[in-house]
Write a protein that holds these residues in place. Structure first.
Motif, PDB file in Angstrom:
ATOM      1  N   LEU A 113      30.173  16.807  16.563  1.00 14.72           N
ATOM      2  CA  LEU A 113      30.935  17.669  15.665  1.00 14.72           C
ATOM      3  C   LEU A 113      30.116  18.906  15.314  1.00 14.72           C
ATOM      4  CD1 LEU A 113      32.431  14.932  13.300  1.00 14.72           C
ATOM      5  CD2 LEU A 113      33.684  16.287  14.986  1.00 14.72           C
ATOM      6  N   GLY A 114      28.816  18.709  15.105  1.00 14.98           N
ATOM      7  CA  GLY A 114      27.942  19.842  14.815  1.00 14.98           C
ATOM      8  C   GLY A 114      27.824  20.805  15.991  1.00 14.98           C
ATOM      9  N   ILE A 115      27.825  20.272  17.213  1.00 13.74           N
ATOM     10  CA  ILE A 115      27.785  21.135  18.399  1.00 13.74           C
ATOM     11  C   ILE A 115      29.019  22.033  18.423  1.00 13.74           C
ATOM     12  CG2 ILE A 115      27.939  21.158  20.925  1.00 13.74           C
ATOM     13  CD1 ILE A 115      26.281  18.540  20.880  1.00 13.74           C
ATOM     14  N   LEU A 116      30.187  21.453  18.205  1.00 12.16           N
ATOM     15  CA  LEU A 116      31.419  22.247  18.215  1.00 12.16           C
ATOM     16  C   LEU A 116      31.402  23.320  17.136  1.00 12.16           C
ATOM     17  CD1 LEU A 116      33.980  19.374  18.868  1.00 12.16           C
ATOM     18  CD2 LEU A 116      33.450  21.261  20.423  1.00 12.16           C
ATOM     19  N   ASP A 117      30.951  22.956  15.941  1.00 15.38           N
ATOM     20  CA  ASP A 117      30.869  23.947  14.866  1.00 15.38           C
ATOM     21  C   ASP A 117      29.883  25.053  15.207  1.00 15.38           C
ATOM     22  OD1 ASP A 117      32.725  22.549  13.358  1.00 15.38           O
ATOM     23  OD2 ASP A 117      31.215  21.488  12.162  1.00 15.38           O
ATOM     24  N   THR A 118      28.776  24.681  15.843  1.00 13.52           N
ATOM     25  CA  THR A 118      27.759  25.664  16.207  1.00 13.52           C
ATOM     26  C   THR A 118      28.270  26.605  17.293  1.00 13.52           C
ATOM     27  OG1 THR A 118      25.973  24.146  15.615  1.00 13.52           O
ATOM     28  CG2 THR A 118      25.417  25.961  17.100  1.00 13.52           C
ATOM     29  N   ILE A 119      28.948  26.059  18.292  1.00 13.90           N
ATOM     30  CA  ILE A 119      29.534  26.901  19.337  1.00 13.90           C
ATOM     31  C   ILE A 119      30.459  27.938  18.717  1.00 13.90           C
ATOM     32  CG2 ILE A 119      31.177  26.905  21.268  1.00 13.90           C
ATOM     33  CD1 ILE A 119      30.008  24.168  22.077  1.00 13.90           C
ATOM     34  N   ASP A 120      31.264  27.493  17.762  1.00 15.10           N
ATOM     35  CA  ASP A 120      32.207  28.404  17.108  1.00 15.10           C
ATOM     36  C   ASP A 120      31.472  29.450  16.283  1.00 15.10           C
ATOM     37  OD1 ASP A 120      35.092  28.967  16.348  1.00 15.10           O
ATOM     38  OD2 ASP A 120      34.236  28.627  14.369  1.00 15.10           O
ATOM     39  N   ARG A 121      30.498  29.013  15.525  1.00 18.57           N
ATOM     40  CA  ARG A 121      29.754  29.939  14.657  1.00 18.57           C
ATOM     41  C   ARG A 121      28.957  30.953  15.475  1.00 18.57           C
ATOM     42  NH1 ARG A 121      27.078  26.394  12.345  1.00 18.57           N
ATOM     43  NH2 ARG A 121      25.084  26.617  13.420  1.00 18.57           N
ATOM     44  N   GLU A 122      28.351  30.506  16.555  1.00 15.71           N
ATOM     45  CA  GLU A 122      27.514  31.381  17.381  1.00 15.71           C
ATOM     46  C   GLU A 122      28.314  32.168  18.412  1.00 15.71           C
ATOM     47  OE1 GLU A 122      24.296  31.879  16.914  1.00 15.71           O
ATOM     48  OE2 GLU A 122      24.140  30.404  15.290  1.00 15.71           O
ATOM     49  N   LYS A 123      29.643  31.886  18.470  1.00 20.58           N
ATOM     50  CA  LYS A 123      30.544  32.592  19.401  1.00 20.58           C
ATOM     51  C   LYS A 123      30.070  32.457  20.856  1.00 20.58           C
ATOM     52  CE  LYS A 123      31.952  35.893  15.830  1.00 20.58           C
ATOM     53  NZ  LYS A 123      32.878  34.876  15.276  1.00 20.58           N
ATOM     54  N   LEU A 124      29.724  31.237  21.232  1.00 23.95           N
ATOM     55  CA  LEU A 124      29.287  30.965  22.599  1.00 23.95           C
ATOM     56  C   LEU A 124      30.489  30.689  23.495  1.00 23.95           C
ATOM     57  CD1 LEU A 124      26.336  28.508  21.844  1.00 23.95           C
ATOM     58  CD2 LEU A 124      26.167  30.949  22.370  1.00 23.95           C
ATOM     59  N   ASP A 125      30.365  31.041  24.764  1.00 24.03           N
ATOM     60  CA  ASP A 125      31.361  30.667  25.759  1.00 24.03           C
ATOM     61  C   ASP A 125      30.939  29.305  26.292  1.00 24.03           C
ATOM     62  OD1 ASP A 125      33.319  30.479  27.639  1.00 24.03           O
ATOM     63  OD2 ASP A 125      32.868  32.354  28.670  1.00 24.03           O
ATOM     64  N   ALA A 126      31.247  28.266  25.513  1.00 25.18           N
ATOM     65  CA  ALA A 126      30.737  26.927  25.792  1.00 25.18           C
ATOM     66  C   ALA A 126      31.726  25.885  25.297  1.00 25.18           C
ATOM     67  CB  ALA A 126      29.379  26.718  25.109  1.00 25.18           C
TER      68      ALA A 126
END
Length: 302
Positions: free
Chosen positions: A73-86
């Motif tokens: 869940l933290g990975i998904l939140d981090t991807i969103d916050r960091e605006k990664l294409d991941a």
């Protein structure tokens, strides 16, 4: 296979951890999520997508499953916050599949629900054949509830895979197709490498013809050629498929694929459980160790 590669493949499970770490360090982002974010950002800057995975599988307690769920869940939140294409990859055994099937499904459902809320995607990895039926059941249930936000992995070396593709063709499909790395019995899996390659192409052709979105996961140049041929024959647009590769493996081929106009996603693993992953990958592809050794020797010559 060279003599060096044969030696690595046969002895890797007994090689001390510090030696394994030396050979595998270029193929793991690091031990923390911050490392995976850094690597993903670098790859995104080169026009390459990523899928982030926290290492760890075949857990022994449901408390461990809860911890891995929170990490995902933290990975998904981090991807969103960091605006990664991941996006995110996870393993059912990591979520407690072999301990409590219903709890594992609940854990994965919560993660996929978060991905759907964030407009992201979760890839459910495939493990050994003790997990295959349950993993496909999870995928079938979750793709119905969260269409477009979940996919699964199918393995070309399993004899059952063409039938699995056909059974899943009653709804939109999103697959990662790979060769497969677990040591399965001959009754369940093809053993000859040429046969596995032919199976890969056969299954890929069926997937694409059925309209599936496929992550074509291979470092084999022959299979890359065959995949490009099928994409061309079927007139697919770049957004209808993607190539996938492991971090650090054949970066030249990776760049060739991207330069040809194809989308590509790199698998970016991180975590403290790097040792079993590294040993498995080195056993599967001992040329990784040979490449690392050549780099070290070349550096010493400079």
């Amino acid at each position: 296979m060279s003599l060096f590669n044969q030696l690595v493949s046969r002895t890797i499970m007994h090689i001390p951890a510090p030696v394994v770490r030396f050979f595998a360090k270029g193929y793991i982002a690091g031990e923390r999520l911050e490392d995976a974010v850094r690597v993903s950002r670098e790859l995104n800057g080169r026009g390459i997508m990523t899928t982030i995975d926290v290492l760890g599988e075949f857990i022994t307690t449901l408390d461990q499953a809860e911890n891995f769920k929170r990490e995902c869940l933290g990975i998904l939140d981090t991807i969103d916050r960091e605006k990664l294409d991941a996006n995110l990859s996870l393993k059912p055994s990591q979520m407690g599949l072999l301990l409590d099937r219903e709890q594992a499904l609940a854990n994965i459902r919560e993660i996929v629900a978060r991905a759907a809320d964030l407009g992201n995607f979760v890839r459910i990895d495939m493990e050994d054949i003790s997990c295959t039926d349950a993993t496909l059941d999870f995928y079938r249930a979750l793709r119905e509830e969260f269409p477009g936000h979940v996919g699964v992995v199918l393995q070309a070396y399993l004899r059952r895979t063409p039938a699995d593709v056909a059974a899943l063709a009653d709804a939109p499909m999103n697959f990662r197709l790979c060769k497969g790395i677990y040591n399965e019995p001959r009754t369940a899996a093809w053993k000859n490498q040429e046969t596995i390659n032919r199976s890969f192409v056969h299954i890929l052709e069926k997937m694409l013809a059925a309209g599936a979105y496929v992550g074509i996961a291979t470092h084999d140049e022959k299979l890359v050629f065959e995949a490009m041929r099928l994409v061309d024959e079927q007139g697919l647009k770049p957004e209808q498929y993607e190539f996938q590769m492991l971090l650090g493996v054949d970066e030249e081929l990776r760049d060739i694929i991207v330069a040809a106009g194809h989308r590509l996603r790199v698998y970016v693993p991180y975590g403290e459980s790097w040792l079993p992953y590294s040993r498995r990958r080195l056993k599967e592809n001992p040329s990784i160790a040979e490449h690392a050794l050549r780099q070290m020797l070349n550096m010493r010559k400079v």
